[in-house]
Write a protein that holds these residues in place. Structure first.
Motif, PDB file in Angstrom:
ATOM      1  N   ILE A  69      15.211 -20.736  -1.682  1.00  0.00           N
ATOM      2  CA  ILE A  69      16.540 -21.335  -1.609  1.00  0.00           C
ATOM      3  C   ILE A  69      16.594 -22.659  -2.370  1.00  0.00           C
ATOM      4  CG2 ILE A  69      18.305 -22.217  -0.044  1.00  0.00           C
ATOM      5  CD1 ILE A  69      17.936 -19.169  -0.020  1.00  0.00           C
ATOM      6  N   VAL A  70      15.513 -23.425  -2.328  1.00  0.00           N
ATOM      7  CA  VAL A  70      15.459 -24.671  -3.100  1.00  0.00           C
ATOM      8  C   VAL A  70      15.585 -24.364  -4.587  1.00  0.00           C
ATOM      9  CG1 VAL A  70      13.951 -26.550  -3.840  1.00  0.00           C
ATOM     10  CG2 VAL A  70      14.174 -26.027  -1.419  1.00  0.00           C
ATOM     11  N   MET A  71      14.826 -23.392  -5.051  1.00  0.00           N
ATOM     12  CA  MET A  71      14.874 -23.035  -6.469  1.00  0.00           C
ATOM     13  C   MET A  71      16.222 -22.428  -6.838  1.00  0.00           C
ATOM     14  SD  MET A  71      12.134 -24.218  -7.549  1.00  0.00           S
ATOM     15  CE  MET A  71      12.460 -23.714  -9.240  1.00  0.00           C
ATOM     16  N   LEU A 264      29.028 -28.366   2.513  1.00  0.00           N
ATOM     17  CA  LEU A 264      28.246 -27.161   2.260  1.00  0.00           C
ATOM     18  C   LEU A 264      26.861 -27.267   2.883  1.00  0.00           C
ATOM     19  CD1 LEU A 264      28.198 -24.401   0.869  1.00  0.00           C
ATOM     20  CD2 LEU A 264      27.261 -25.527  -1.170  1.00  0.00           C
ATOM     21  N   PHE A 265      26.233 -28.438   2.753  1.00  0.00           N
ATOM     22  CA  PHE A 265      24.903 -28.634   3.332  1.00  0.00           C
ATOM     23  C   PHE A 265      24.915 -28.378   4.839  1.00  0.00           C
ATOM     24  CE2 PHE A 265      22.128 -31.511   5.714  1.00  0.00           C
ATOM     25  CZ  PHE A 265      20.877 -31.093   5.263  1.00  0.00           C
ATOM     26  N   THR A 396      22.913 -27.496  -5.061  1.00  0.00           N
ATOM     27  CA  THR A 396      21.743 -28.267  -4.634  1.00  0.00           C
ATOM     28  C   THR A 396      21.823 -28.557  -3.138  1.00  0.00           C
ATOM     29  OG1 THR A 396      22.866 -30.312  -5.318  1.00  0.00           O
ATOM     30  CG2 THR A 396      21.314 -29.321  -6.885  1.00  0.00           C
ATOM     31  N   ALA A 397      23.045 -28.532  -2.597  1.00  0.00           N
ATOM     32  CA  ALA A 397      23.208 -28.674  -1.143  1.00  0.00           C
ATOM     33  C   ALA A 397      22.569 -27.493  -0.427  1.00  0.00           C
ATOM     34  CB  ALA A 397      24.697 -28.757  -0.784  1.00  0.00           C
ATOM     35  N   TRP A 398      22.648 -26.315  -1.017  1.00  0.00           N
ATOM     36  CA  TRP A 398      22.001 -25.132  -0.473  1.00  0.00           C
ATOM     37  C   TRP A 398      20.475 -25.305  -0.506  1.00  0.00           C
ATOM     38  CZ3 TRP A 398      23.391 -19.536  -2.491  1.00  0.00           C
ATOM     39  CH2 TRP A 398      22.857 -18.591  -1.608  1.00  0.00           C
TER      40      TRP A 398
END
Length: 470
Positions: A69-71, A264-265, A396-398
């Motif tokens: 998920i970070v990538m 979103l985060f 990037t929030a994800w």
């Protein structure tokens, strides 16, 4: 030349739709890609098997999901402008190459007992494929459906939420086939690591075929195309909707972008905490006096599939609803009603499986709806000029939520005891933490206002209207 350069057949100009092209042929191409990469939501089905195979903690196996998920978020942010410029076909092809390679490397890691290869393959390489594949159909469908952006993004993203609906039962069946000693109907039964490795190889082949179909059939509208009967000026009467455009570079300088980042985060952190732990969670919530779970492995797998249905349905239903009531009110529901559902899950979820499932389904429908509505929210605030690139940066929030959600849940659980012996009370601190997270997101959404004119692009104007097909 870009490192993602590809043959001329993948170039954007090769994908421009001819006059009279039916825009409803595009959603199936988007679904083909999103259904494949949505498999990431089914990782809980074989999570216990990997914990046993590698002899590590839940947090260490959960890290595979978090890295992916970070990538996803990082690759979407870095490649967002490239995707807008190069077109969806080239992006989908690049996504397929990374996603399939991720499964192959991950299978090698499982087969050889090298956890770092699973991190590298499924986490890093596969995660890059997730990010590129996620944003490529979204910006394309927003351009095809400027009259119904919520519906468009719902169609694109519901496939991602529904991926586990197919992958979860398919994984259970294939694991039983690859490991005859594994019985999904027996509580506590887990497949061998070799069976999970074979599962990864199978997914690599299947996903390569479906994602290739999506890349081959996707099209982009001509620059001067608009749907029949659509007047771009009609959006001016709607709250928070602009006909101006903001570049990706300027968007990240606005408070609106960062407020939506927080929204979103928070929404993702809350939902992902359940998704990543779904299968063992429902088994742990309901145990007999002797300590054995009253929920079978097969039933837990069915629960994962049900959550996938809620995730998928929420992406379509709630995002389509936002076209009528507006994005901001819909997010008030996602976050406000969501925090109430989380509180009830933490305090009353163990009373009955029906209540547990009901609360989880509501939370996951809002989780999916939040994903599907945010591209339309961005289009309302920043215009269509570089909405794909802006969406990529927002994801990037994800990435951050992909770390925070599993770490919150797994961190509390590792402190409470060993897998297979946990109860509902072990989950309560993590679930109540999610209530606070959603409250923060609710406040951030309340603060969203229209973007100031100083951030608008003076040189960009919407294309002149041209009659198109419905």
């Amino acid at each position: 030349m870009s490192p993602l350069a590809a043959p001329a057949v993948l170039d954007r100009q090769r994908t421009v739709a001819p006059p009279g092209f039916n825009r409803w042929l595009v959603p199936p191409a988007a679904l083909a890609v999103h259904l494949c990469i949505g498999q990431v939501y089914a990782t809980s089905v074989y999570k216990t098997a990997l914990v046993s195979h590698f002899d590590v903690s839940q947090t260490q196996i959960g890290l595979v999901f978090s890295i992916a998920i970070v990538m996803l978020g990082l690759s979407a942010a870095v490649c967002g402008t490239w995707v807008d410029r190069s077109g969806p076909r080239k992006a989908m092809a690049a996504s397929a190459a990374c996603w399939v390679t991720g499964f192959l490397v991950g299978a090698l890691g499982i087969a050889t007992g090298q956890l770092w290869l699973l991190y590298l393959g499924y986490g890093v390489i596969g995660g890059i494929g997730l990010g590129i594949g996620y944003i490529s159909p979204v910006s394309t469908l927003i351009k095809w459906f400027p009259d119904r952006p919520g519906l468009a993004t719902g169609m694109a993203i519901m496939g991602f939420g529904g991926g586990a609906l197919i992958a979860s039962p398919l994984s259970t069946r294939l694991l039983s086939l690859y490991d005859p000693s594994y019985d999904s109907t027996v509580t506590g039964s887990a497949p061998a690591g070799s069976a999970v490795a074979l599962l990864f190889l199978t997914f690599a082949v299947v996903h390569a075929l479906f994602m290739a179909y999506g890349a081959a059939t996707v099209r982009v509208p001509a620059p001067d195309w608009t749907p029949e009967g659509f007047d771009p000026a009609s959006v001016r009467s709607k709250a928070l909707v602009t006909t101006a455009s903001v570049s990706a570079r300027n968007a990240v300088r606005t408070p609106q972008f960062w407020l939506l980042w927080v929204v979103l985060f928070c929404n993702v952190t809350a939902g992902i905490g359940i998704l990543e732990q779904a299968s063992p969670m429902i088994q742990d919530f309901f145990r007999s006096a002797g300590g054995a779970s009253t929920v079978s492995v097969a039933a837990a797998g069915g629960f994962v599939g049900l959550l996938s249905m809620a995730n998928m349905a929420g992406r379509f239903v709630w995002s389509s609803t936002s076209d009528v009531v507006g994005r901001k009110p819909v997010y008030m529901g996602y976050l406000g009603v969501g925090l109430v559902a989380y509180f009830l899950l933490a305090t009353f979820g163990q009373k009955s499986t029906a209540l547990f499932v009901l609360f989880a389904v509501v939370i996951l429908s809002f989780y999916g709806g939040g994903f599907a509505t945010v591209p339309a929210y961005l289009r309302d605030l920043f215009g269509t000029f570089q909405v794909g690139a802006i969406h990529g940066r927002l994801l990037t929030a994800w990435s951050a939520a992909g770390i925070a959600g599993p770490l919150i849940v797994n961190g509390f659980l590792d402190a409470q005891g060993d897998p297979g012996s946990l109860t509902a009370s072990a989950y309560r601190p993590a679930l109540l933490t999610m209530v606070a997270v959603l409250a923060v997101g609710f406040v951030a959404n309340l603060l969203v206002r229209p973007v100031a004119e100083r951030f608008h692009e003076p040189s960009y104007r919407p294309a002149a209207s041209q009659r198109g097909t419905r």
